[in-house]
Design an enzyme around this catalytic site. Structure first.
Site, PDB file in Angstrom:
ATOM      1  N   LYS A 280      -9.550   5.789   4.315  1.00  0.00           N
ATOM      2  CA  LYS A 280     -11.127   6.046   4.442  1.00  0.00           C
ATOM      3  C   LYS A 280     -11.793   5.672   5.161  1.00  0.00           C
ATOM      4  O   LYS A 280     -11.795   4.812   5.965  1.00  0.00           O
ATOM      5  CB  LYS A 280     -11.707   6.247   2.606  1.00  0.00           C
ATOM      6  N   ARG A 354      -3.960  12.106  -8.707  1.00  0.00           N
ATOM      7  CA  ARG A 354      -3.567  13.167  -8.827  1.00  0.00           C
ATOM      8  C   ARG A 354      -1.933  12.286  -9.214  1.00  0.00           C
ATOM      9  O   ARG A 354      -1.252  13.459 -10.025  1.00  0.00           O
ATOM     10  CB  ARG A 354      -3.554  14.428  -8.057  1.00  0.00           C
TER      11      ARG A 354
HETATM   12  N1  BES Z   1     -11.057   8.663  -5.593  1.00  0.00           N
HETATM   13  C1  BES Z   1     -11.511  10.211  -4.460  1.00  0.00           C
HETATM   14  C2  BES Z   1     -12.325  10.611  -4.669  1.00  0.00           C
HETATM   15  C3  BES Z   1     -13.697  10.930  -4.980  1.00  0.00           C
HETATM   16  C4  BES Z   1     -14.935  10.855  -3.694  1.00  0.00           C
HETATM   17  C5  BES Z   1     -14.559  10.291  -5.868  1.00  0.00           C
HETATM   18  C6  BES Z   1     -15.832  10.311  -3.912  1.00  0.00           C
HETATM   19  C7  BES Z   1     -16.059   9.862  -5.967  1.00  0.00           C
HETATM   20  C8  BES Z   1     -16.276   9.858  -4.764  1.00  0.00           C
HETATM   21  C9  BES Z   1     -10.356  10.650  -4.351  1.00  0.00           C
HETATM   22  O1  BES Z   1      -8.976   9.902  -4.901  1.00  0.00           O
HETATM   23  C10 BES Z   1      -9.777  11.279  -3.174  1.00  0.00           C
HETATM   24  O2  BES Z   1     -10.037  10.165  -2.099  1.00  0.00           O
HETATM   25  N2  BES Z   1      -9.547  12.536  -2.846  1.00  0.00           N
HETATM   26  C11 BES Z   1      -9.416  13.278  -2.043  1.00  0.00           C
HETATM   27  C12 BES Z   1      -8.716  14.045  -2.166  1.00  0.00           C
HETATM   28  C13 BES Z   1      -8.397  15.206  -0.962  1.00  0.00           C
HETATM   29  C14 BES Z   1      -7.954  14.384   0.390  1.00  0.00           C
HETATM   30  C15 BES Z   1      -7.802  16.874  -0.533  1.00  0.00           C
HETATM   31  C16 BES Z   1     -11.133  13.870  -1.238  1.00  0.00           C
HETATM   32  O3  BES Z   1     -11.740  14.149  -2.259  1.00  0.00           O
HETATM   33  O4  BES Z   1     -11.407  13.695   0.040  1.00  0.00           O
HETATM   34 MN    MN Z   2      -8.426   8.658  -2.937  1.00  0.00          MN
END
Ligand code: BES
Ligand code: MN
Ligand code: ZN
Length: 503
Positions: A280, A354
């Protein structure tokens, strides 16, 4: 903070502040507010007549009693208009009052059972809502702050003063129920607010064992080897990059007795989500300390369900691990195999929630869960869709989802269903495995894709997926919701179990 019910006359009650209420448009207050107005020689009516008190929702006007009451101050809390006035308004009012009165010197607050008089709401429901609102609204996370004493001022006690002796015992029981619900929510908030160096999967397991001892829950914690033996390759693929050992926590509560699990609560427990190799950006990454909110929520809910003695058999399952990049981390394109044999192409290591939930859902099914709710901070996309006002529900069973919606609504939590049409199955098809962990071809619907990925792991069991990523962290206080970890979903799950226990 303690909350209790006391029989008496609020105008004569010894407290540091007395809280009464007023509907918008009322010029001559009645009930408890009227009694206080008379003790103040009509000061409240006068302030209404002069336009200083209007009874608008959210309005709090302080009136100094100058010796005419035992309490030095009265707060007149606006109830808003009668139309649309409900138990959520009572809960939020109590929360706003506690924050407004929090200062050195205010220890005991006496309050009317807002809503139970001319509001026409059930006195027990009002008492419970005031207990919940006071404890939830007063929540702060100060553990790591060495703040001055003034900033730490807490109200010691909120006393609901009821003049009708016949109602007091039932209202007191309702308060005690509200206290358990709120304490569980605040526990989940504490865990979610805790930085990841203070809350590793190992520490989550230790804290869970402590709660299990307190409330008489079964506990089982699987370590890496035990997960390997069960074939949980999907969960373990997330843990591979981290130096912290993963833990799969299972709490069991048999309130109904006998065999079988009526309900499994499954929560995402990523104690820190860097994204892994699909790392990230730095901005706001610290928020990912709260990526275990789902796990904290199911553990807190199970703890509360046990404390309430609900006649229902409940499991809480929390797959806990960090998601880190390293020389041993899972790489994009890797194929892993979940406990049920389904193979997954990991396209993006940041779609890790997931992956841990897949094996946790398989385990819930192996243990014989009759219904499953999973809760997860799963997708950023849910914020795009719904903001921070409600959370998304997705399901394979309409009837069960309606029960979950009702349980959430009773907690004052807004939810919104997203569709699970079969057309979305296309999005997660892989060329090399049974599925891929993110949607192909930039077609959007990120929140639904997350649910579609999970659906085969829930199998035929009635299942509801809660994506709380839009509401898990709040930027400001809003009624019972406080800044930081919100505690959304905890009381919804407890209410669901209570409703199931009642049949
Ligand atoms: N933990 C994150 C989702 C999240 C984002 C929670 C912001 C709270 C605040 C999750 O693991 C994630 O990174 N999801 C990705 C999925 C994508 C790679 C399909 C996302 O939402 O960008
Ligand atoms: Mn994630
Ligand atoms: Zn995550």
């Amino acid at each position: 903070m303690k909350v209790r019910v006391s029989e008496g006359d609020i105008a004569r009650f010894e407290a540091d502040a007395v809280v009464v209420n007023l509907f918008e448009g009322v010029t001559a207050p009645g009930g408890g507010t009227g009694a206080v107005d008379r003790a103040l020689d009509g000061a409240i009516s006068r302030l209404i007549a002069e336009g200083d008190i209007r009874g608008k929702a959210g309005e709090l006007v302080t009136v100094h009693t100058l010796g005419r009451l035992p309490a030095p101050r009265v707060v007149v809390a606006g109830l808003g208009s009668r139309e649309g006035f409900d138990i959520d308004a009572v809960r939020n009012l109590a929360a706003n009052v506690v924050r407004a009165l929090r200062r050195p010197g205010i220890r005991r607050v006496a309050t009317l059972a807002h809503g139970a008089g001319i509001g026409g709401l059930d006195p027990e429901a009002c008492a419970q809502a005031i207990a919940e609102g006071s404890l939830l609204g007063g929540y702060r996370f100060l553990k790591h702050k060495s703040a001055a004493d003034d900033e730490r001022a807490e109200i010691g006690e909120v006393v609901i003063v009821e003049h009708d002796a016949a109602k007091v015992a039932a209202m007191q029981r309702a308060v005690e129920r509200g206290v358990v619900l709120a304490e569980a929510t605040n526990l989940a908030r504490d865990w979610a607010n805790e930085p990841s160096n203070h809350l590793t999967p190992t520490i989550m397991a230790e804290r869970s064992a402590q709660l299990a001892r307190e409330a008489g829950l079964e506990i089982e914690v699987l370590d890496r080897e035990q997960m390997e033996a069960k074939g949980m390759g999907s969960l373990l693929s997330v843990a591979k990059g981290s130096a912290e050992p993963p833990k799969l926590i299972r709490l069991g509560y048999r309130g109904r007795g006998g065999d079988g699990w009526d309900l499994a609560l499954v929560g995402k427990g990523i104690t820190f989500d860097t994204g892994g190799i699909s790392i990230k950006p730095a901005a706001n990454m610290e928020a990912m300390k709260a990526d275990m909110t789902g796990a904290a929520s199911v553990i807190a809910a199970a703890w509360a369900i046990a404390r309430l003695g609900a006649k229902v058999n409940v499991l809480a399952i929390a797959p806990c691990t960090e998601n880190m990049p390293s020389g041993s981390a899972t790489k994009p394109g890797d194929v892993v195999r979940a406990m049920n044999g389904r193979t997954i192409e990991v396209i993006n290591t940041d779609a890790e929630g997931r992956l841990v939930l897949a094996d946790a859902l398989c385990w819930a099914n192996e243990l014989g869960a009759k219904r499953i709710v999973d809760v997860a901070t799963l997708t950023g996309a849910v914020t795009t869709a719904l903001g921070d006002v409600c959370y998304a529900l997705m399901t394979n069973d309409d009837a069960f989802c309606r029960e979950v919606e009702a349980a959430a609504a009773a907690a004052g939590e807004k939810t919104w269903r997203l569709p699970m049409w079969k057309e979305y199955d296309e999005y997660i098809k892989s060329d090399v495995a049974d599925c891929r962990n993110v949607g192909a071809g930039n077609r959007g619907a990120g929140t639904i894709v997350g649910a579609k990925f999970l659906e085969p792991f829930a199998g035929k069991t009635p299942w509801v997926h809660m994506d709380i990523a839009g509401v898990d962290n709040m930027s400001s206080d809003r009624g019972w919701v406080t800044k930081g970890a919100s505690g959304y979903s905890v009381r919804a799950m407890i209410n669901l179990a209570l409703r199931m226990a009642e049949g």
